[in-house]
Design an enzyme around this catalytic site. Structure first.
Site, PDB file in Angstrom:
ATOM      1  CG  ASN A  21      -1.269  -1.892  -2.871  1.00 26.91           C
ATOM      2  OD1 ASN A  21      -2.220  -1.229  -2.456  1.00 26.91           O
ATOM      3  ND2 ASN A  21      -0.023  -1.425  -2.869  1.00 26.91           N
ATOM      4  CD1 TRP A  22      -7.572  -3.664  -5.095  1.00 25.75           C
ATOM      5  CD2 TRP A  22      -9.320  -2.655  -4.103  1.00 25.75           C
ATOM      6  NE1 TRP A  22      -8.627  -4.547  -5.106  1.00 25.75           N
ATOM      7  CE2 TRP A  22      -9.711  -3.960  -4.503  1.00 25.75           C
ATOM      8  CE3 TRP A  22     -10.243  -1.843  -3.453  1.00 25.75           C
ATOM      9  CZ2 TRP A  22     -11.002  -4.450  -4.278  1.00 25.75           C
ATOM     10  CZ3 TRP A  22     -11.529  -2.336  -3.230  1.00 25.75           C
ATOM     11  CH2 TRP A  22     -11.900  -3.623  -3.641  1.00 25.75           C
ATOM     12  CE  LYS A  23       0.506   0.247  -6.097  1.00 28.15           C
ATOM     13  NZ  LYS A  23       1.695   0.581  -6.864  1.00 28.15           N
ATOM     14  CG  HIS A 106       3.802   0.245  -1.347  1.00 31.69           C
ATOM     15  ND1 HIS A 106       4.163   1.196  -2.270  1.00 31.69           N
ATOM     16  CD2 HIS A 106       3.385  -0.834  -2.053  1.00 31.69           C
ATOM     17  CE1 HIS A 106       3.957   0.715  -3.488  1.00 31.69           C
ATOM     18  NE2 HIS A 106       3.476  -0.527  -3.387  1.00 31.69           N
ATOM     19  CD  GLU A 108       2.874   3.386  -4.858  1.00 31.46           C
ATOM     20  OE1 GLU A 108       1.815   3.245  -4.233  1.00 31.46           O
ATOM     21  OE2 GLU A 108       3.116   2.808  -5.940  1.00 31.46           O
ATOM     22  CD  GLU A 177       5.397  -4.097  -4.012  1.00 29.43           C
ATOM     23  OE1 GLU A 177       4.454  -4.737  -4.473  1.00 29.43           O
ATOM     24  OE2 GLU A 177       5.300  -2.887  -3.694  1.00 29.43           O
ATOM     25  N   GLY A 183       4.399  -0.100 -11.358  1.00 33.40           N
ATOM     26  CA  GLY A 183       3.554   0.747 -12.195  1.00 33.40           C
ATOM     27  C   GLY A 183       4.216   1.194 -13.483  1.00 33.40           C
ATOM     28  CB  SER A 221       5.118  -4.412 -13.895  1.00 36.98           C
ATOM     29  OG  SER A 221       5.142  -2.998 -13.795  1.00 36.98           O
ATOM     30  N   GLY A 242      -0.477  -4.599  -8.051  1.00 40.15           N
ATOM     31  CA  GLY A 242      -1.085  -3.268  -8.081  1.00 40.15           C
ATOM     32  C   GLY A 242      -2.119  -3.179  -9.182  1.00 40.15           C
ATOM     33  N   GLY A 243      -1.731  -2.579 -10.294  1.00 39.05           N
ATOM     34  CA  GLY A 243      -2.654  -2.295 -11.391  1.00 39.05           C
ATOM     35  C   GLY A 243      -3.529  -3.471 -11.813  1.00 39.05           C
TER      36      GLY A 243
END
Ligand code: 13P
Length: 265
Positions: A21-23, A106, A108, A177, A183, A221, A242-243
């Protein structure tokens, strides 16, 4: 009611799924380097690999992935089919770019865009109607975990999707999640994650009419160092990253861990 629901998904198999997930990250130049490196490094692996990219880059990544087994995902989808919904992107539009997955719900989006459980369920339905697999995210906040409400929260979030999508839920992917792990560098321990995955598995089994195993991913994470121990849990079928999905080397190490973990039970 369920008989009228439309789900034309390709269905999943027992292969694991690692989805990046590049966000809201990337650029035309950076995407090209990242996608080329991921495709080169994932040759021969026996798991599914996807990247969920910002909508403006779908066309670029569709071209870059041509001829490879890298799959394409979006990070959101409209609950509506078309019309006066400024800024939204429909499932049919995603489909035109070869999009296989759409993340829905998600945390966010739940947090910054006030997406309700019902709205998330409608988005999953819109995706399924176009043959796009929704990756339905559920997860508790730190306050909810500390208040011993984890199970109640994730079951409520998933129940809304089951209620609206009926038999079509056999076509979804679920991602657990925990919000406190996203993150933050704080990962759920494999045991903490497995406990919640088992709850979700039981809920899906009770609701699904088909005998297929619905993939449940872990996200929060997840990285090269902890992926193998998370993927070793019986109910963790893959990851939503993510990251670590923004660095080819890190993402490829997670993919290698999934490959080594083999097919799901
Ligand atoms: P991080 O891997 O950066 O914690 O993000 C997880 C996530 O939100 C994936 O959807």
């Amino acid at each position: 009611m369920w008989a009228r629901l439309s789900c034309r998904g390709e269905g999943m198999n027992r292969k694991r799924l690692i989805a990046g997930n590049w966000k809201m990250n990337g650029s035309v130049v950076a995407n090209e380097a990242l996608v080329r490196a991921v495709i080169a490094g994932m040759e021969g692996v026996n798991c599914r690999v996807a990247v969920c990219v910002p909508a403006p880059y779908l066309a670029q990544v569709q071209q870059l992935r041509a001829g490879s087994s890298l799959e394409l995902g979006a990070q959101d989808v409209s609950a509506h089919a078309q019309g006066a919904y400024t800024g939204e992107v429909s499932a049919a539009m995603l489909r035109e770019f070869g999009t296989r997955y759409a993340i829905v719900g998600h945390s966010e989006r739940r947090q910054y865009h006030a997406e309700s459980d019902a709205m998330v369920a409608d988005k999953a339905k819109a995706a399924l109607a176009e043959g796009i697999t929704p990756i339905v995210c559920v997860g508790e906040t730190l306050a909810e975990r500390e208040g011993s409400r984890t199970e109640e929260v994730v079951k409520r979030q998933l129940a809304a999707v089951i209620h609206v999508n009926g038999h079509c839920i056999s076509e979804i992917v679920v991602a657990y999640e925990p919000v406190w792990a996203i993150g933050t560098g704080k990962t759920a321990t494999p045991e903490q994650a497995q406990q919640v995955h088992a709850v979700l598995r039981a809920q899906l089994r009770a609701a699904s009419t088909r005998d297929s195993r619905i993939a449940i991913l872990y996200g929060g994470s997840m990285n090269a160092a902890n992926a193998a121990s998370l993927l070793a849990q019986p109910d963790i079928d893959g990851g939503l990253i993510g990251g670590a999905s923004l660095k080819a080397a890190d993402f490829l190490q997670i993919i290698a861990a999934a490959d080594q973990a083999g097919a799901t039970p």
